[in-house]
Design an enzyme around this catalytic site. Structure first.
Site, PDB file in Angstrom:
ATOM      1  CD  GLU A   1      16.210  25.543 -12.575  1.00 50.29           C
ATOM      2  OE1 GLU A   1      15.536  24.713 -13.210  1.00 50.29           O
ATOM      3  OE2 GLU A   1      16.068  25.733 -11.356  1.00 50.29           O
TER       4      GLU A   1
ATOM      5  CE1 TYR B   1      16.912  22.392   0.377  1.00 53.35           C
ATOM      6  CE2 TYR B   1      15.101  20.839   0.344  1.00 53.35           C
ATOM      7  CZ  TYR B   1      16.161  21.438  -0.280  1.00 53.35           C
ATOM      8  OH  TYR B   1      16.476  21.114  -1.575  1.00 53.35           O
TER       9      TYR B   1
ATOM     10  CD  GLU C   1      12.283  22.785  -8.781  1.00 52.80           C
ATOM     11  OE1 GLU C   1      12.357  24.037  -8.701  1.00 52.80           O
ATOM     12  OE2 GLU C   1      13.277  22.039  -8.734  1.00 52.80           O
TER      13      GLU C   1
ATOM     14  CG  ASN D   1      21.536  24.620  -8.364  1.00 47.30           C
ATOM     15  OD1 ASN D   1      21.373  23.534  -8.919  1.00 47.30           O
ATOM     16  ND2 ASN D   1      20.608  25.185  -7.622  1.00 47.30           N
TER      17      ASN D   1
ATOM     18  CG  HIS E   1      12.956  27.669  -7.089  1.00 47.67           C
ATOM     19  ND1 HIS E   1      12.969  28.176  -5.804  1.00 47.67           N
ATOM     20  CD2 HIS E   1      13.786  26.611  -7.086  1.00 47.67           C
ATOM     21  CE1 HIS E   1      13.793  27.447  -5.067  1.00 47.67           C
ATOM     22  NE2 HIS E   1      14.301  26.502  -5.804  1.00 47.67           N
ATOM     23  CB  ALA E   2       8.311  24.804  -5.985  1.00 50.94           C
TER      24      ALA E   2
ATOM     25  CG  ASP F   1      11.610  31.460  -4.496  1.00 51.91           C
ATOM     26  OD1 ASP F   1      12.172  30.357  -4.471  1.00 51.91           O
ATOM     27  OD2 ASP F   1      11.152  32.018  -3.481  1.00 51.91           O
TER      28      ASP F   1
ATOM     29  CB  SER G   1      23.256  17.385  -2.568  1.00 54.04           C
ATOM     30  OG  SER G   1      22.754  16.242  -3.240  1.00 54.04           O
ATOM     31  CG  ASP G   2      22.502  22.701  -5.846  1.00 51.38           C
ATOM     32  OD1 ASP G   2      23.566  23.334  -5.691  1.00 51.38           O
ATOM     33  OD2 ASP G   2      21.399  23.121  -5.454  1.00 51.38           O
TER      34      ASP G   2
ATOM     35  CD  GLU H   1      16.890  28.180  -7.540  1.00 53.15           C
ATOM     36  OE1 GLU H   1      16.647  27.389  -8.455  1.00 53.15           O
ATOM     37  OE2 GLU H   1      17.330  27.824  -6.447  1.00 53.15           O
TER      38      GLU H   1
ATOM     39  CE  LYS I   1      18.776  20.921  -8.083  1.00 52.78           C
ATOM     40  NZ  LYS I   1      18.508  22.373  -8.107  1.00 52.78           N
TER      41      LYS I   1
ATOM     42  CG  ASP J   1      19.093  23.814 -11.304  1.00 54.27           C
ATOM     43  OD1 ASP J   1      19.878  24.763 -11.464  1.00 54.27           O
ATOM     44  OD2 ASP J   1      18.247  23.769 -10.389  1.00 54.27           O
TER      45      ASP J   1
END
Lengths: 427, 427
Positions: free
Chosen positions: A269, A31, A377, A245, A346-347, A319, A22-23, A296, A215, A243
């Site tokens: 990020e 996912y 990551e 996002n 990014h991972a 990515d 969650s961000d 990403e 995040k 990050d």
């Protein structure tokens, strides 16, 4: 060898049930992978996928299937995987849906990476090593140079690769012995309680990580409190990245980052839209010495080129499955090396760690020639579904040794998580 | 009113059989529409589509269907179409496939435009007029301001719209009386013979057009010859634009444009990648006074913002169905007006003329307040398949008067061109 089949699968994991992942922009990801298997007439297989967060995974599956007429029945020349990728990406009709962005480009990533997985299996080598043993000329030929030559020519790229030839063998040995540095995002999801954040941050340090990530972007007071708690938990010597996002416009990105900076922010990020080259450049100028990291969601090498041209990034976060797979990431590595910008992929998600480790390890051995200030990551989710899962040892990715790109999902996992009919979704 | 159904159709026209629409990057397009119908519980319908050139149209159809859960069963508030669009574009899972680019964004265009078509029908107004009769505040609320505020704030946009309120009635009358200027691409397709080029160029002038366009970029000697023949055919006073359809890197774009410039090039269109903001800026600096035009593949308003910020464009070529429909094009018009850059839309394909005329006419009446140096592209293809086809009178688009956005395809055309089972494709 001839490709005789392309199979696409819609695979989803119900991660939103636990708020893993969650961000500020992605509060409820499931996912997912739009997964592809290429089969050849000599019995080899290649596995690849692109990553999504749920709804729309079916669109990527459709986009993978749209590539079937370009692939099935054709000869796969393992000595010309650059040409293979260019034929997909520049298809005269499919390209209209991008060009080179969005669902069709993510689908190309899946198919191209599957071809590299297959090539690795054919050669008996992990893909990082398959790439790292190519000649500089072969590596240059993997990249698609269209739209890059005003900033980086194939001739200059060749020089970079020739310079890095020295020491390849030593770096390969070192990589096999000690792995590649990682950082962890596991403590920092926005849906986690303060107690869980602190506990996981401490565990990360105990596990050998030297960088963690939080995040941010939903609420400034919360972010300041979480940043303070994390800093107290890990002490002064551990890097903490944050990050957002893509949460902010340029002005708020600058203000918010400055408010967090006193607690020691290593990088900010995705402060704003991944398309906003000039916006990232403005943020970077304003928040230094905090570094700016993005990638990403950078759609393709043309955007990477401009991010570097404009001085918009301190860290490039490629990515494995957003751009057109290994081949476009070869171009991205070369662009970054030419600008002296470290690549920290990014991972996370599902399978992104497995896939992208091969790119960074190739970068270390044969392109940038260094792992200084580079980290991949790491997120501790869903690795158990892969036949060759990543192995983290003392905060580092152990170099994979199995042939291929580590992109094969277990058959039982594919079946259980098939959407919408697998047992996980029926229940 | 509640939306009770979203129907998606895969509609394709076999235009590649005649080389209509052939250019340096798109040699064999089959003009296609991923077409959507929204139905409401009070019996109203809205029609929209996004345009593709064949393969991959099914991917856009899948992307439209992926929006159904966000739309079907919800109340459509015709007073908050901006909010409707933002809910689609920022869906927390679907946005991963862009964000705001590629197949999901094109699908959003189709659905958003269908909602505007429906709103026009509900109001009994053509969409250009529905928009042009809104208050400045209502117009500002249509746009999505996320990621724009470093360059254009809603407050500044409101000033632009308030300034343009003066004269709305007069411009509406003038538009209804004399229409909106057009230019034609019909003579210039790359697959046409010299004789056909010359004949169609002369016909264009006789039909009242003051600007034509040639496709270039496959072979320089051919392009010089075709440019010379076209110039001889139309005389010195007709503007000739050329269109490279993204064929070149920055260096060749500059050289090629300079080689054609002596024959009087009005603009060079899509000289390089549509993602390359800094590349377009470099081309523009080098080829002036030839103008630089781009936009049909610009993914979203964030890219438009940067093109204008960087001084990369003389002419912005919005597309009705590439960005997220009317609402994102409202933002694009405001960005262009704030920078004093004329908007000359991309059209042609199937239905793009029908849809985009509404945007330009709204621009004229209520945003920029002028049609000087503005022209809408016109291509004489496939209009017969629409229930309210564009009408060109003396080189100008007649203002549509029927309610809606002119986006409804005839039922018989939908059926005959359904892919792959319609009669056109079965034969």
């Amino acid at each position: 060898m001839k490709i005789v089949a392309l199979e696409a699968h819609d695979v989803r994991f119900p991660t939103s049930r636990e708020l893993d992942g969650s961000d500020a922009m992605n509060p409820d990801p499931d996912y997912s992978a739009a997964y592809v298997v290429l089969r050849t007439d000599d019995g080899l297989e290649g596995h690849g996928f692109c990553f999504t967060i749920g709804r729309g995974n079916d669109v990527c599956v459709a986009a993978i299937e749209a590539h079937a007429p370009l692939v099935v029945g054709t000869d796969l020349d393992l000595g010309d995987l650059g040409g293979f990728a260019r034929r997909l990406v520049h298809d005269s009709q499919l390209r209209w849906l991008g060009p080179e962005k969005g669902a069709v480009h993510m689908a190309a990533a899946a198919v191209v990476n599957a071809a590299f997985d297959l090539a690795g299996r054919a050669a008996g080598l992990p893909v990082w090593r398959l790439l790292a043993e190519m000649s500089p000329e072969q590596i240059v030929d993997l990249a698609d140079w269209r739209y890059l030559t005003d900033v980086l020519t194939p001739a200059r790229a060749l020089e970079i690769l020739q310079d890095a030839k020295t020491g390849r063998a030593e770096r390969t040995e070192k990589l096999l012995a000690t792995g590649y540095p990682a950082y962890t995002t596991t403590p920092g999801w926005l849906g986690y309680s303060d107690e869980k954040l602190v506990r996981l941050a401490r565990e990360a340090v105990a596990d050998g990580f030297t960088q963690i990530k939080l995040k941010v972007g939903a609420n400034l007071d919360d972010d300041i409190r979480r940043m303070r708690l994390a800093r107290e938990a890990v002490g002064p010597d551990i890097r903490i990245a944050v990050d957002a996002n893509q949460r902010w416009d340029v002005g708020p990105a600058i203000e918010w980052t400055k408010a967090l900076a006193p607690y020691g922010v290593y990088w900010i990020e995705e402060p704003t839209s991944p398309d906003d080259v000039l916006g990232h450049a403005a943020v970077r100028r304003a928040v230094a010495p905090v570094k700016v990291a993005t990638g990403e969601h950078i759609a393709n090498r043309v955007m990477v080129k401009q991010m570097l041209q404009a001085g918009a990034l301190d860290v490039l976060q490629i990515d494995a499955c957003r751009v057109a797979g290994v081949t476009e990431n070869v171009a991205n590595l070369l662009l970054a090396a030419a600008h002296g910008v470290p690549v920290c992929p990014h991972a996370g998600g599902v399978g992104l760690c497995e896939a992208v480790q091969h790119i960074s390890m190739f970068d270390y051995v044969a392109v940038s020639g260094t792992a200084d200030d580079r980290v991949i990551e790491y997120v501790d989710h869903l690795h158990e579904h892969f036949t060759d899962p990543v192995r983290i040892v003392n905060g580092r990715y152990a170099a994979p040794t199995a042939p291929g790109m580590s992109t094969e999902m277990r058959a039982a996992s594919l079946a259980a998580h098939a959407f919408p009919d697998g047992e996980v979704w029926r229940s």
